[in-house]
Design a protein around this motif. Structure first.
Motif, PDB file in Angstrom:
ATOM      1  N   VAL A 137      12.669  13.773 -12.264  1.00 13.14           N
ATOM      2  CA  VAL A 137      12.294  14.491 -10.941  1.00 13.14           C
ATOM      3  C   VAL A 137      10.980  13.428  -9.980  1.00 13.14           C
ATOM      4  O   VAL A 137      10.976  13.460  -8.840  1.00 13.14           O
ATOM      5  N   GLU A 138      10.322  12.196 -10.768  1.00 11.91           N
ATOM      6  CA  GLU A 138       9.403  11.850  -9.819  1.00 11.91           C
ATOM      7  C   GLU A 138      10.008  11.133  -9.441  1.00 11.91           C
ATOM      8  O   GLU A 138       9.988  10.297  -7.893  1.00 11.91           O
ATOM      9  N   LEU A 139      11.340  10.251  -9.850  1.00  8.77           N
ATOM     10  CA  LEU A 139      12.296   9.274  -8.937  1.00  8.77           C
ATOM     11  C   LEU A 139      12.610  10.293  -7.837  1.00  8.77           C
ATOM     12  O   LEU A 139      12.602   9.429  -6.869  1.00  8.77           O
ATOM     13  N   ALA A 140      13.000  11.055  -7.760  1.00  8.37           N
ATOM     14  CA  ALA A 140      13.781  12.111  -6.606  1.00  8.37           C
ATOM     15  C   ALA A 140      12.711  12.193  -5.559  1.00  8.37           C
ATOM     16  O   ALA A 140      12.889  12.496  -4.352  1.00  8.37           O
ATOM     17  N   GLN A 141      10.926  12.485  -6.403  1.00  9.31           N
ATOM     18  CA  GLN A 141       9.426  11.749  -4.687  1.00  9.31           C
ATOM     19  C   GLN A 141      10.125  11.193  -3.943  1.00  9.31           C
ATOM     20  O   GLN A 141       9.579  10.871  -3.009  1.00  9.31           O
ATOM     21  N   ILE A 142      10.442   9.746  -5.020  1.00 12.92           N
ATOM     22  CA  ILE A 142      10.736   8.144  -3.576  1.00 12.92           C
ATOM     23  C   ILE A 142      11.757   7.935  -3.245  1.00 12.92           C
ATOM     24  O   ILE A 142      12.334   7.189  -3.410  1.00 12.92           O
ATOM     25  N   THR A 143      13.073   9.146  -3.636  1.00  4.26           N
ATOM     26  CA  THR A 143      14.195   8.805  -2.900  1.00  4.26           C
ATOM     27  C   THR A 143      14.714   9.501  -1.281  1.00  4.26           C
ATOM     28  O   THR A 143      14.863  11.043  -1.647  1.00  4.26           O
ATOM     29  N   PRO A 144      14.785   8.375  -1.011  1.00  7.80           N
ATOM     30  CA  PRO A 144      15.739   9.025   0.260  1.00  7.80           C
ATOM     31  C   PRO A 144      16.809   9.882  -0.027  1.00  7.80           C
ATOM     32  O   PRO A 144      17.336   9.327  -0.696  1.00  7.80           O
ATOM     33  N   PRO A 145      17.210  11.145   0.846  1.00  6.18           N
ATOM     34  CA  PRO A 145      16.707  11.374   2.201  1.00  6.18           C
ATOM     35  C   PRO A 145      15.478  12.498   1.725  1.00  6.18           C
ATOM     36  O   PRO A 145      15.232  12.822   3.702  1.00  6.18           O
ATOM     37  N   VAL A 146      15.722  13.101   0.635  1.00  5.25           N
ATOM     38  CA  VAL A 146      14.163  14.198   0.665  1.00  5.25           C
ATOM     39  C   VAL A 146      13.454  14.255  -0.038  1.00  5.25           C
ATOM     40  O   VAL A 146      13.996  14.176  -1.881  1.00  5.25           O
ATOM     41  N   GLY A 147      12.993  13.075   0.123  1.00  3.82           N
ATOM     42  CA  GLY A 147      12.322  12.050  -0.713  1.00  3.82           C
ATOM     43  C   GLY A 147      10.187  12.631  -0.454  1.00  3.82           C
ATOM     44  O   GLY A 147       9.860  12.202   0.440  1.00  3.82           O
ATOM     45  N   PHE A 148      10.027  13.590  -0.996  1.00  8.00           N
ATOM     46  CA  PHE A 148       8.749  14.350  -0.749  1.00  8.00           C
ATOM     47  C   PHE A 148       6.893  13.532  -0.232  1.00  8.00           C
ATOM     48  O   PHE A 148       6.426  13.846   0.400  1.00  8.00           O
ATOM     49  N   ASN A 149       7.020  12.652  -1.474  1.00 11.22           N
ATOM     50  CA  ASN A 149       6.075  11.347  -1.253  1.00 11.22           C
ATOM     51  C   ASN A 149       6.104  10.419  -0.366  1.00 11.22           C
ATOM     52  O   ASN A 149       5.470  10.584   0.647  1.00 11.22           O
ATOM     53  N   LEU A 150       7.350  10.421   0.026  1.00 21.38           N
ATOM     54  CA  LEU A 150       8.015   9.430   1.107  1.00 21.38           C
ATOM     55  C   LEU A 150       7.311  10.629   2.486  1.00 21.38           C
ATOM     56  O   LEU A 150       7.255   9.684   3.677  1.00 21.38           O
ATOM     57  N   PHE A 151       7.970  11.150   2.792  1.00 25.26           N
ATOM     58  CA  PHE A 151       7.659  12.105   3.865  1.00 25.26           C
ATOM     59  C   PHE A 151       6.043  12.224   4.189  1.00 25.26           C
ATOM     60  O   PHE A 151       5.363  12.152   5.581  1.00 25.26           O
ATOM     61  N   ALA A 161       1.164  -1.093  -0.189  1.00 25.63           N
ATOM     62  CA  ALA A 161      -0.305  -0.314  -0.013  1.00 25.63           C
ATOM     63  C   ALA A 161       0.895   0.961   0.235  1.00 25.63           C
ATOM     64  O   ALA A 161       0.338   2.373  -0.921  1.00 25.63           O
ATOM     65  N   PHE A 162       1.875   1.544   0.621  1.00 23.46           N
ATOM     66  CA  PHE A 162       3.407   2.271   0.936  1.00 23.46           C
ATOM     67  C   PHE A 162       3.149   2.731  -0.345  1.00 23.46           C
ATOM     68  O   PHE A 162       3.872   3.404  -0.557  1.00 23.46           O
ATOM     69  N   GLY A 163       4.002   1.047  -0.717  1.00 23.97           N
ATOM     70  CA  GLY A 163       5.028   1.647  -2.145  1.00 23.97           C
ATOM     71  C   GLY A 163       4.025   2.185  -3.486  1.00 23.97           C
ATOM     72  O   GLY A 163       4.432   2.440  -3.965  1.00 23.97           O
ATOM     73  N   SER A 164       2.911   1.358  -3.699  1.00 26.00           N
ATOM     74  CA  SER A 164       2.267   1.819  -4.785  1.00 26.00           C
ATOM     75  C   SER A 164       1.234   3.008  -4.681  1.00 26.00           C
ATOM     76  O   SER A 164       1.185   3.662  -5.736  1.00 26.00           O
ATOM     77  N   LEU A 165       1.228   3.818  -3.750  1.00 28.62           N
ATOM     78  CA  LEU A 165       0.727   4.860  -3.145  1.00 28.62           C
ATOM     79  C   LEU A 165       2.517   6.136  -3.689  1.00 28.62           C
ATOM     80  O   LEU A 165       2.096   7.032  -4.259  1.00 28.62           O
ATOM     81  N   ALA A 166       3.118   5.448  -2.889  1.00 28.13           N
ATOM     82  CA  ALA A 166       4.407   6.690  -3.569  1.00 28.13           C
ATOM     83  C   ALA A 166       4.270   7.155  -4.762  1.00 28.13           C
ATOM     84  O   ALA A 166       5.102   8.098  -5.345  1.00 28.13           O
ATOM     85  N   ALA A 177      10.487   4.055   2.556  1.00 32.04           N
ATOM     86  CA  ALA A 177      11.481   4.481   1.593  1.00 32.04           C
ATOM     87  C   ALA A 177      11.689   2.737   0.800  1.00 32.04           C
ATOM     88  O   ALA A 177      11.722   2.428  -0.497  1.00 32.04           O
ATOM     89  N   LEU A 178      11.298   1.420   1.859  1.00 30.61           N
ATOM     90  CA  LEU A 178      11.826   0.552   1.329  1.00 30.61           C
ATOM     91  C   LEU A 178      11.117   0.214   1.059  1.00 30.61           C
ATOM     92  O   LEU A 178      10.805  -0.826  -1.035  1.00 30.61           O
ATOM     93  N   ALA A 179       9.428   0.182   0.919  1.00 27.67           N
ATOM     94  CA  ALA A 179       8.402  -0.304  -0.392  1.00 27.67           C
ATOM     95  C   ALA A 179       8.771   0.388  -0.982  1.00 27.67           C
ATOM     96  O   ALA A 179       7.618  -0.472  -2.142  1.00 27.67           O
ATOM     97  N   ALA A 180       8.847   1.056  -1.461  1.00 29.74           N
ATOM     98  CA  ALA A 180       9.068   2.016  -2.373  1.00 29.74           C
ATOM     99  C   ALA A 180       9.140   1.350  -3.429  1.00 29.74           C
ATOM    100  O   ALA A 180       9.771   1.539  -4.535  1.00 29.74           O
ATOM    101  N   LEU A 181      10.667   1.131  -3.025  1.00 27.72           N
ATOM    102  CA  LEU A 181      12.003   0.965  -4.017  1.00 27.72           C
ATOM    103  C   LEU A 181      11.875   0.250  -4.881  1.00 27.72           C
ATOM    104  O   LEU A 181      11.937   0.262  -6.141  1.00 27.72           O
TER     105      LEU A 181
END
Length: 437
Positions: free
Chosen positions: A375-389, A144-149, A403-407
């Motif tokens: 840029v979309e990849l940046a949204q789910i890339t730690p440490p500054v991934g806005f979607n993850l936050f 659920a987390f990964g698909s949303l991110a 972040a692991l769920a989004a990998l």
């Protein structure tokens, strides 16, 4: 070689100020000023003369006016029942798909992206609707987390897109063509996500428990009715652009009027909702305008330092093939995405990367879509991934677990980049069809 050293120093300064927690726009202004004063001894009064026209030009462009309009649309939908209708409408339609309600994250994000233009707004809105329902029904939290991110980042690719508007202004290309170019790649990546969810659900049935009741034709009919408001908004916004009735900026205003009209007719608009959405959208828009101003100043400073030209010459001297150049730029953007958000990445990198791309023979419209996906990849890339936050804020889950769920979805998006690079007509076919006929 000297300019490469300057570029390295500039990058270190940016990372240093961001690491201190300085606001992005303030950090960029500091880096620009330090670079001009200490590297080429530019007098402070001249820096002020350079800065003044940049403020006006960067923050008052007609094309930029679409950004606060699209943000306001998203805020209105977030605070009314339009977002709830999205889940109610998609739920019965996903019953027969492996993964069932997990697809509401993907389909809901794709639909909401077509009217919000913002990855953050898409992730927050869809997440507030779906995550609690999925947890209540014992769906896999990681999936659920990964698909949303991953799907939430489609807010940048499926038009209208705020990042596309920024790219179009800076690269001086047609924003309408960019919007058209993002449709098929956006649907392609959404399909990759949906396919992955189906495969995992078939392999591990426990990730998507069966619903208690099978929806009948009546429930599916009600679901389709709930999707009508969203569908009407998509038709109004995109239809006005592609029919030539309105420019992207004008279509954003039309979309706001349509959204406000719907909320008034359904009795959901009141003083608190109106001013609450207005204040929130103004705050976000001012933040984006400040970043654009600071990034334009940084771009100008790098021009005075001759960084873009010399870096382009240095990379050009490596005699890279077009695909090798794209590979290097992809790595470059992934690294930038670890520290910066999308608009900053776009405006900071474009003075360097666009000349390289044009010199290698790539279409600037195609590169705009490539850049948006990076840029979309940046949204789910730690440490500054806005979607993850955003997901962390919605669920309280540790950021590294999100972040692991989004990998897997990060990897799927990389696959999408490879497909787009090998088959550029995926992005170019629709704009050529609509605007070259």
């Amino acid at each position: 070689m000297e300019s490469l050293f300057v570029a390295f120093v500039i990058l270190l300064l940016v990372m240093f100020f961001l690491g201190l927690g300085v606001w992005v726009f303030a950090g960029l202004l500091l880096v620009s000023t330090v670079g001009l004063v200490f590297l080429i001894d530019m007098p402070p009064d001249r820096i002020g003369k350079i800065m003044s026209p940049l403020v006006i030009r960067s923050a008052t462009s007609w094309e930029i006016s679409a950004i606060p309009m699209f943000i306001w649309m998203g805020e209105i939908m977030l605070r009314t029942d339009m977002s709830d209708r999205l889940f109610r409408g998609l739920s019965p339609l996903t019953y027969h798909l492996p993964g069932r309600l997990l697809h509401t994250n993907i389909m809901g994000s794709a639909l909401f992206a077509a009217i919000s233009g913002s990855s953050a707004a898409t992730t927050a809105t869809v997440g507030k609707i779906t995550l609690a329902e999925l947890e209540k029904r014992n769906y896999s939290k990681m999936l659920a987390f990964g698909s949303l991110a991953g799907a939430g980042s489609l807010g940048l690719l499926i038009p209208p897109s705020i990042v596309m508007i920024v790219y179009g202004v800076l690269a001086e290309v047609s924003i309408s063509r960019l919007f058209a170019a993002g449709v098929i790649p956006g649907l392609m990546i959404a399909s990759l996500y949906a396919g992955y969810v189906m495969i995992v659900s078939l392999m591990y049935p426990d990730v998507a428990p069966p619903d208690r009741e099978k929806p009948g034709l009546k429930e599916m009919g009600k679901g389709l009715l709930d999707l009508i408001p969203i569908s009407v908004l998509i038709f109004i916004v995109l239809g006005s652009i592609y029919s030539g009735i309105a420019t992207p900026s004008e279509a954003a205003a039309v979309g706001v009027v349509a959204t406000l009209t719907m909320t008034v007719l359904t009795g959901q608009m009141n003083r608190d909702v109106f001013f609450g959405t207005l204040v929130s959208s103004v705050q976000t828009s001012c933040m984006i305008a400040a970043i654009l101003i600071a990034a334009a100043f940084l771009s100008t400073a790098m021009g005075f330092l001759h960084v873009p030209q010399d870096v382009a010459n240095a990379i050009g001297s490596l005699d890279l093939s077009p695909y090798q150049l794209i590979f290097i730029l992809a790595i470059f953007y992934v690294l930038l995405g670890m520290f910066l958000e999308g608009i900053s990445i776009t405006v900071m990198s474009l003075p360097i990367t666009l000349p390289l791309i044009l010199g290698a023979g790539f279409d600037p419209i195609w590169f705009g879509i490539f850049l948006v996906i990076m840029v979309e990849l940046a949204q789910i890339t730690p440490p500054v991934g806005f979607n993850l936050f955003i997901i962390q804020g919605l669920t309280g889950t540790p950021i590294m677990r999100v972040a692991l769920a989004a990998l897997p979805f990060f990897i799927l998006m990389c696959v999408g980049v490879v497909i787009l690079t090998l088959f550029p007509d995926i992005a170019l076919w629709l704009p050529n069809l609509l605007f070259n006929s």
